[in-house]
Design a protein around this motif. Structure first.
Motif, PDB file in Angstrom:
ATOM      1  N   ILE A 108       0.836  -1.206   0.000  1.00  0.00           N
ATOM      2  CA  ILE A 108       0.000   0.000   0.000  1.00  0.00           C
ATOM      3  C   ILE A 108       0.868   1.252   0.000  1.00  0.00           C
ATOM      4  N   PHE A 109       2.047   1.169   0.639  1.00  0.00           N
ATOM      5  CA  PHE A 109       2.859   2.356   0.892  1.00  0.00           C
ATOM      6  C   PHE A 109       4.061   2.505  -0.039  1.00  0.00           C
ATOM      7  N   TYR A 110       4.405   1.445  -0.786  1.00  0.00           N
ATOM      8  CA  TYR A 110       5.638   1.479  -1.559  1.00  0.00           C
ATOM      9  C   TYR A 110       5.532   2.234  -2.884  1.00  0.00           C
ATOM     10  N   HIS A 111       4.358   2.494  -3.336  1.00  0.00           N
ATOM     11  CA  HIS A 111       4.183   2.974  -4.702  1.00  0.00           C
ATOM     12  C   HIS A 111       3.802   4.455  -4.729  1.00  0.00           C
ATOM     13  N   LYS A 112       4.420   5.169  -5.653  1.00  0.00           N
ATOM     14  CA  LYS A 112       4.257   6.617  -5.714  1.00  0.00           C
ATOM     15  C   LYS A 112       3.266   7.068  -6.785  1.00  0.00           C
ATOM     16  N   SER A 113       2.908   6.210  -7.707  1.00  0.00           N
ATOM     17  CA  SER A 113       1.982   6.603  -8.762  1.00  0.00           C
ATOM     18  C   SER A 113       1.065   5.448  -9.118  1.00  0.00           C
ATOM     19  N   ARG A 114       0.011   5.742  -9.862  1.00  0.00           N
ATOM     20  CA  ARG A 114      -0.957   4.731 -10.257  1.00  0.00           C
ATOM     21  C   ARG A 114      -0.354   3.686 -11.192  1.00  0.00           C
ATOM     22  N   ASN A 115       0.697   4.040 -11.871  1.00  0.00           N
ATOM     23  CA  ASN A 115       1.312   3.141 -12.852  1.00  0.00           C
ATOM     24  C   ASN A 115       2.477   2.334 -12.282  1.00  0.00           C
ATOM     25  N   ASP A 116       2.633   2.412 -10.961  1.00  0.00           N
ATOM     26  CA  ASP A 116       3.801   1.792 -10.327  1.00  0.00           C
ATOM     27  C   ASP A 116       3.450   0.464  -9.649  1.00  0.00           C
ATOM     28  N   PHE A 117       2.538  -0.294 -10.258  1.00  0.00           N
ATOM     29  CA  PHE A 117       2.078  -1.523  -9.619  1.00  0.00           C
ATOM     30  C   PHE A 117       2.357  -2.778 -10.449  1.00  0.00           C
ATOM     31  N   SER A 118       3.162  -2.646 -11.469  1.00  0.00           N
ATOM     32  CA  SER A 118       3.379  -3.775 -12.381  1.00  0.00           C
ATOM     33  C   SER A 118       4.123  -4.934 -11.730  1.00  0.00           C
ATOM     34  N   LEU A 119       4.913  -4.648 -10.691  1.00  0.00           N
ATOM     35  CA  LEU A 119       5.723  -5.698 -10.071  1.00  0.00           C
ATOM     36  C   LEU A 119       5.190  -6.160  -8.717  1.00  0.00           C
ATOM     37  N   VAL A 120       3.958  -5.800  -8.404  1.00  0.00           N
ATOM     38  CA  VAL A 120       3.411  -6.170  -7.097  1.00  0.00           C
ATOM     39  C   VAL A 120       3.382  -7.687  -6.925  1.00  0.00           C
ATOM     40  N   LEU A 121       2.864  -8.398  -7.900  1.00  0.00           N
ATOM     41  CA  LEU A 121       2.787  -9.857  -7.780  1.00  0.00           C
ATOM     42  C   LEU A 121       4.178 -10.487  -7.715  1.00  0.00           C
ATOM     43  N   ASN A 122       5.107  -9.941  -8.485  1.00  0.00           N
ATOM     44  CA  ASN A 122       6.489 -10.450  -8.422  1.00  0.00           C
ATOM     45  C   ASN A 122       7.080 -10.230  -7.039  1.00  0.00           C
ATOM     46  N   ARG A 123       6.808  -9.051  -6.485  1.00  0.00           N
ATOM     47  CA  ARG A 123       7.354  -8.739  -5.159  1.00  0.00           C
ATOM     48  C   ARG A 123       6.735  -9.638  -4.081  1.00  0.00           C
ATOM     49  N   LEU A 124       5.434  -9.869  -4.186  1.00  0.00           N
ATOM     50  CA  LEU A 124       4.767 -10.755  -3.226  1.00  0.00           C
ATOM     51  C   LEU A 124       5.335 -12.176  -3.321  1.00  0.00           C
ATOM     52  N   THR A 125       5.511 -12.647  -4.552  1.00  0.00           N
ATOM     53  CA  THR A 125       6.067 -13.989  -4.759  1.00  0.00           C
ATOM     54  C   THR A 125       7.449 -14.112  -4.137  1.00  0.00           C
ATOM     55  N   ALA A 126       8.290 -13.100  -4.374  1.00  0.00           N
ATOM     56  CA  ALA A 126       9.649 -13.126  -3.833  1.00  0.00           C
ATOM     57  C   ALA A 126       9.634 -13.066  -2.308  1.00  0.00           C
ATOM     58  N   SER A 127       8.789 -12.214  -1.743  1.00  0.00           N
ATOM     59  CA  SER A 127       8.751 -12.048  -0.286  1.00  0.00           C
ATOM     60  C   SER A 127       8.290 -13.321   0.403  1.00  0.00           C
ATOM     61  N   PHE A 128       7.245 -13.951  -0.132  1.00  0.00           N
ATOM     62  CA  PHE A 128       6.776 -15.194   0.479  1.00  0.00           C
ATOM     63  C   PHE A 128       7.806 -16.316   0.292  1.00  0.00           C
ATOM     64  N   SER A 129       8.538 -16.279  -0.806  1.00  0.00           N
ATOM     65  CA  SER A 129       9.566 -17.304  -1.042  1.00  0.00           C
ATOM     66  C   SER A 129      10.678 -17.227  -0.010  1.00  0.00           C
ATOM     67  N   VAL A 130      11.143 -16.019   0.301  1.00  0.00           N
ATOM     68  CA  VAL A 130      12.243 -15.901   1.265  1.00  0.00           C
ATOM     69  C   VAL A 130      11.776 -16.192   2.690  1.00  0.00           C
TER      70      VAL A 130
END
Length: 289
Positions: A108-130
């Motif tokens: 919710i807090f990491y993104h500065k614009s409406r177009n800055d959400f393309s990597l959300v799923l990638n980031r979630l996948t990586a975070s849960f993996s670690v």
């Protein structure tokens, strides 16, 4: 030739310094169910998660390094609280839920614009993996600390893994020149090396079972096949853990996960087999002995 000699020297130093250091930690610092060892495992899980995060980032799965260090240690921290300080077992669920909630809410807090959400799923996948690898697997080393004969069991586990790795490397180097490449993920590993490693794991389990009968309690008829099965399946998992990490490194383009241990690479390079083998070794030990 110089490089080969250098690697041999580095491995021998780790073998003759690393194993005695770990054995001393297990045998002479058992206070609070091996608290010192447990803290060491927490550190390994945290650094290993950071190394894993760097490999994920190389393939477009970003996760912040600080987050990886914390998320990767949740399982081992929870296991230490349970084993060393006798807290409620539900602390594992609590810390995992807390970590998972942070991973979700932080977006919710990491993104500065409406177009800055393309990597959300990638980031979630990586975070849960670690959160899972390698920490969740390494937490089973800490779980062994609660066993009645924890000194002997943990020592047997460590020797089973390290003897497998060392003898596999030695026999592969000496006799594996013409039988390599059975697995494309690790073409330099040989059939001879795998056989040598398996023999080492089985041999260690047999030796430990008969040297420390108080920790390996079946009668004499059942003891030998039980020790052989424990060593065989543990040795198999040691090999699979190494190959699995090789696949991760190949996918990310990394030769080694890090440079912490001379001659071996990073934490993941040194704990991949330990991580995957720990849960199986614990379960099989409880089942057979």
């Amino acid at each position: 030739m110089y490089m080969i000699k250098s690697i041999i020297v580095q491995r021998l130093l780790i073998f003759f310094i690393g194993i005695p250091a770990i054995a001393s930690m297990i045998l002479f610092l058992p206070q609070y169910n091996h608290l010192v060892l447990n803290i060491f495992v927490i550190a390994l899980s945290s650094v290993g998660a950071v190394e894993f995060a760097l490999m994920l980032r190389a393939r477009g799965f970003p996760v912040y390094i600080g987050e990886a260090a914390i998320l990767g240690s949740l399982s081992t921290v929870a296991a230490t609280f349970i084993v060393s300080f006798h807290t409620n077992n539900q602390i594992t669920q609590f810390l995992f839920i807390l970590g998972a909630a942070w991973v979700l809410i932080s977006e919710i807090f990491y993104h500065k614009s409406r177009n800055d959400f393309s990597l959300v799923l990638n980031r979630l996948t990586a975070s849960f993996s670690v959160m899972i690898y390698p920490g969740l697997f390494l937490s089973w080393v800490i779980t062994m600390s609660a066993l009645e004969h924890s000194k002997i069991v943990i020592l047997a586990f460590v020797l089973t893994v390290m003897a497998n790795d060392s003898l596999a490397w030695l026999t592969g180097m000496l006799f594996g020149k013409n039988n390599r490449g059975i697995f494309s993920v690790s073409p330099n590993k040989s059939i001879t090396g795998y056989i040598g490693g398996m023999a080492a794991s089985v041999g260690i389990c047999i030796i430990m079972a008969y040297t420390f009968p108080e920790a390996f309690i079946p009668d004499q008829i059942a003891k030998l096949p039980s020790a052989i099965l424990l060593g065989f399946f543990s040795g198999l998992t040691v090999i699979l853990g190494d190959l699995a990490e090789s696949a991760i490194k190949r996918s990310s383009g990394f030769k080694d996960s890090g440079r912490i241990f001379p001659g071996r690479g990073g934490v993941l390079d040194s704990t991949d087999s330990i991580a995957l083998t720990a849960p199986l070794f614990y379960v099989l030990y409880r089942f057979f002995f």
